[in-house]
Design a protein around this motif. Structure first.
Motif, PDB file in Angstrom:
ATOM      1  N   GLU A 142       0.956  -1.223  -0.251  1.00  0.00           N
ATOM      2  CA  GLU A 142       0.054   0.072  -0.107  1.00  0.00           C
ATOM      3  C   GLU A 142       0.783   1.172  -0.010  1.00  0.00           C
ATOM      4  O   GLU A 142       0.402   2.272  -0.225  1.00  0.00           O
ATOM      5  N   ARG A 143       2.034   1.185   0.383  1.00  0.00           N
ATOM      6  CA  ARG A 143       2.885   2.326   0.600  1.00  0.00           C
ATOM      7  C   ARG A 143       3.266   2.690  -0.765  1.00  0.00           C
ATOM      8  O   ARG A 143       3.568   4.036  -0.943  1.00  0.00           O
ATOM      9  N   ILE A 144       3.213   2.174  -1.986  1.00  0.00           N
ATOM     10  CA  ILE A 144       3.508   2.550  -3.325  1.00  0.00           C
ATOM     11  C   ILE A 144       2.411   2.650  -4.316  1.00  0.00           C
ATOM     12  O   ILE A 144       2.412   2.833  -5.384  1.00  0.00           O
ATOM     13  N   VAL A 145       1.400   2.657  -3.459  1.00  0.00           N
ATOM     14  CA  VAL A 145      -0.090   2.938  -4.476  1.00  0.00           C
ATOM     15  C   VAL A 145       0.044   4.228  -5.421  1.00  0.00           C
ATOM     16  O   VAL A 145      -0.222   4.103  -6.482  1.00  0.00           O
ATOM     17  N   PRO A 146       0.521   5.339  -4.963  1.00  0.00           N
ATOM     18  CA  PRO A 146       0.778   6.369  -6.106  1.00  0.00           C
ATOM     19  C   PRO A 146       1.609   6.098  -6.914  1.00  0.00           C
ATOM     20  O   PRO A 146       1.269   6.533  -8.287  1.00  0.00           O
ATOM     21  N   LEU A 147       2.583   5.340  -6.722  1.00  0.00           N
ATOM     22  CA  LEU A 147       3.372   5.073  -8.055  1.00  0.00           C
ATOM     23  C   LEU A 147       2.774   3.886  -8.713  1.00  0.00           C
ATOM     24  O   LEU A 147       2.894   4.055 -10.117  1.00  0.00           O
ATOM     25  N   LEU A 148       1.895   3.094  -8.283  1.00  0.00           N
ATOM     26  CA  LEU A 148       1.157   2.118  -9.094  1.00  0.00           C
ATOM     27  C   LEU A 148       0.126   2.881  -9.954  1.00  0.00           C
ATOM     28  O   LEU A 148       0.192   2.675 -11.062  1.00  0.00           O
ATOM     29  N   GLU A 149      -0.264   3.939  -9.524  1.00  0.00           N
ATOM     30  CA  GLU A 149      -1.351   4.682 -10.226  1.00  0.00           C
ATOM     31  C   GLU A 149      -0.770   5.327 -11.227  1.00  0.00           C
ATOM     32  O   GLU A 149      -1.268   5.469 -12.425  1.00  0.00           O
ATOM     33  N   LYS A 150       0.261   5.855 -10.940  1.00  0.00           N
ATOM     34  CA  LYS A 150       1.086   6.595 -12.361  1.00  0.00           C
ATOM     35  C   LYS A 150       1.606   5.682 -13.199  1.00  0.00           C
ATOM     36  O   LYS A 150       1.734   5.991 -14.550  1.00  0.00           O
ATOM     37  N   ALA A 151       2.184   4.441 -12.785  1.00  0.00           N
ATOM     38  CA  ALA A 151       2.497   3.489 -13.647  1.00  0.00           C
ATOM     39  C   ALA A 151       1.337   3.126 -14.643  1.00  0.00           C
ATOM     40  O   ALA A 151       1.623   2.758 -15.799  1.00  0.00           O
TER      41      ALA A 151
END
Length: 467
Positions: free
Chosen positions: A77-86
Motif C-alpha cells: 500500500e505504501r507505493i499505491v501512488p506509484l502504481l497509479e502513475k505506472a
C-alpha cells in the motif's frame, strides 16, 4: 521460480547515475540488514529488446520496514501512488533490495515475496509490459529478473549504470583475440571484455568522428553504429581517415568508406551504418537507443540537442566533442580550442552548460526545416553565425578524439588520479598550452533533464513534435 525457458527477447535494465548513488546509500546503511526501494521505469521495446529505465526512485524508509540480514517485509500500500502513475503512463515498476551478505542469487524468500508483489502490480497495471525485481550486493553489483503478466520470470541479460563511471553488468562470455594483448595489458582483461560486448554509436564521421571510430575498432569494441548523411569531398580529405581521392571523385558516402575500412581490418568489429540526417530517420534514432555509449561528433546545435534528448530519455552516456580553430584571415591562426563534454542523464546538459542558446537552436532548426525563411531572416540580421564552417585540421581533431576515447576508458576502468566526476568537461586550449578539467558539480543542473530522465517511450517521441 527462476524460469529457464528460452526466449527471443533480451531484457535490460538501465539506471541513471544519480539514481544508482541514492540506491547504494539507502540499501546499505551500515547495519547489515536488508533495505528496499521502488523505481518507476520508462520503457523501450523494439526488435526483441525490452529495456526498463529508471525514471523516479522511491526509497522506502528503514523505519517502515521489518528488516533482517536475510529478509525484508513492507506493505505494498505504501507505493499505491506509484502504481497509479505506472498504470496511467504505461510505466514499469522495479523493486530493488539489498543482500548485505553478498548472496548473488534470489532466495526462496525473494521468490515468494516477488510472486506476491507482482501479482499485486499486475492487478493495478492493465498493460502487457514487464516489471522488474533486482538485488544489489555490497560491492555495487546488481542482478535482476523481469516478470510477465503470467508471472513467468526471465533473467535480465544486461544491467547498466550511466553515471560518473559507466558500469555494465553483463555475464556473457567473449573470446580473447591475439591483437588485443596490449589493450588487455594496459586496461585489464575485464575492461577489454567489456569493450568487446559494447555497442558504441558515433554520430558524425568526419573530423573527430573518423579517428574516434579508428580507435574504438582497434581497442576491440564489438559493435559500432556510425551515422553521417554526407559524401566524401576533396575538401575534407585532410581530416577523414581511410578516405581517398578516388572516394571523393566517386562521391561515396563517408559511412560506406569507413565500413569498408573496418571490414578490411578484420578485427571482429561489426558495423551498422546509416547515411542519413538523424532528424529524418526514426530507424537510426531507434538504433542509437540500443547503444551503450554515444559519441557526438557533429558541429550543429540542433544535432547536439537531438542526441542529448535521446540520451537523457533512454539513459545512454554521451560524449560530445567540439573543436574550434579560428583563422585570423591573413593565413594564420588566432586560436585553437577543443572540448569534451561528458553528459550523464538527469544532470547538467549542454544547454545548462551554456554551449548553446534557445535562439541558436531555433535558428538552426529553421535552417534545416525551412531554408528559404532562414535565408530571409539572415538577410534581415535576425540570424547570426548559424552553422558557420570553420577551418579544421587532422592533428587537432585526432588529439581531442584520443582524449575523448581515454575519457571513456577511464570511466570503464579508473586509471586517473582524480575521480571521473571531476572530468565532466575537458577543455584543451592548444594556443594557450593548457588543459582545463571541470567537475559535474561546477555546472548548473538542468531541471528539464531531471524531469524527463529515463522516461523512455512516449508521445511525441522525445517530446519533439517533428519526430
Amino acid at each position: 521460480m527462476n524460469s529457464q525457458k528460452d526466449h527471443v527477447m533480451q531484457y535490460q535494465l538501465r539506471i541513471a547515475g544519480e539514481h544508482y548513488k541514492s540506491l547504494q546509500q539507502h540499501l546499505f546503511p551500515g547495519d547489515g540488514k536488508e533495505a528496499v526501494a521502488v523505481a518507476l521505469c520508462g520503457r523501450y521495446e523494439r526488435d526483441g529488446i525490452s529495456i526498463l529505465l529508471t525514471h523516479q526512485i522511491e526509497l522506502l524508509s528503514h523505519d517502515e520496514c521489518q528488516r533482517d540480514p536475510n529478509f525484508i517485509h513492507w506493505k505494498t500500500e505504501r507505493i499505491v501512488p506509484l502504481l497509479e502513475k505506472a498504470e496511467k503512463e504505461n510505466l514499469g515498476i522495479l523493486k530493488i533490495h539489498s543482500h548485505p551478505g553478498g548472496y548473488m542469487q534470489f532466495s526462496e524468500t525473494d521468490n515468494q515475496s516477488d510472486t506476491e508483489f507482482f501479482q499485486s502490480v499486475f492487478g493495478w497495471c492493465d498493460h502487457d509490459g514487464v516489471h522488474g525485481s533486482a538485488v544489489m550486493v555490497p560491492d555495487g553489483q546488481i542482478f535482476g529478473r523481469v516478470f510477465t503478466p503470467s508471472l513467468e520470470n526471465f533473467t535480465i541479460d544486461k544491467i547498466s549504470v550511466a553515471g560518473d563511471s559507466i558500469w555494465i553488468f553483463d555475464k556473457s562470455e567473449v573470446e580473447q583475440d591475439d591483437f588485443s594483448v596490449r589493450t588487455r595489458q594496459a586496461f585489464g582483461d575485464a575492461t577489454y571484455s567489456q569493450l568487446k560486448k559494447m555497442k558504441v554509436g558515433i554520430v558524425g564521421c568526419s573530423g573527430t568522428g573518423s579517428p574516434t571510430i579508428e580507435q574504438l575498432v582497434r581497442l576491440g569494441v564489438g559493435n559500432l553504429l556510425i551515422i553521417d548523411p554526407d559524401t566524401v569531398e576533396r575538401k575534407n580529405l585532410n581530416r577523414i581517415l581511410n578516405t581517398t581521392m578516388q572516394d571523393a571523385d566517386a562521391s561515396r558516402f563517408k559511412t560506406e568508406v569507413l565500413t569498408d575500412a573496418i571490414d578490411k581490418m578484420g578485427l571482429g568489429t561489426k558495423v551498422i551504418a546509416y547515411n542519413v540526417n538523424l532528424y529524418e530517420s526514426r530507424e537510426a534514432l531507434e538504433e542509437l537507443i540500443s547503444c551503450d555509449v554515444i559519441f557526438g561528433c557533429v558541429d550543429s546545435v540542433d544535432g547536439r540537442h537531438l542526441i542529448a534528448q535521446l540520451t537523457n530519455f533512454y539513459l545512454v552516456p554521451f560524449f560530445d566533442l567540439g573543436v574550434r580553430l579560428d583563422a585570423d584571415g591573413r593565413g594564420g591562426i588566432k586560436g585553437i580550442t577543443a572540448s569534451i563534454h561528458y553528459i550523464q542523464p538527469g544532470c547538467s546538459s549542454l544547454f545548462s552548460r551554456k554551449l548553446y542558446t534557445q535562439k541558436r537552436l531555433y535558428d538552426e532548426n529553421l535552417k534545416r526545416q525551412n531554408p528559404a525563411d532562414f535565408e530571409e531572416q539572415e538577410k534581415q540580421g535576425y540570424v547570426h553565425n548559424a552553422n558557420v564552417d570553420r577551418p579544421a585540421v587532422i592533428s587537432i581533431n585526432m588529439q581531442i578524439s584520443a582524449m575523448a576515447v581515454n575519457e571513456l576508458l577511464n570511466r570503464l576502468h579508473l586509471f586517473k588520479d582524480e575521480e571521473p566526476k571531476n572530468y565532466a568537461k575537458v577543455t584543451m586550449d592548444y594556443t594557450g598550452g593548457c588543459i582545463i578539467n571541470e567537475a559535474e558539480s561546477s555546472f548548473a543542473q538542468d531541471a528539464i533533464s531531471q524531469k524527463w530522465v529515463g522516461r523512455g517511450d512516449c508521445k511525441p517521441f522525445l517530446r519533439l513534435m517533428e519526430l
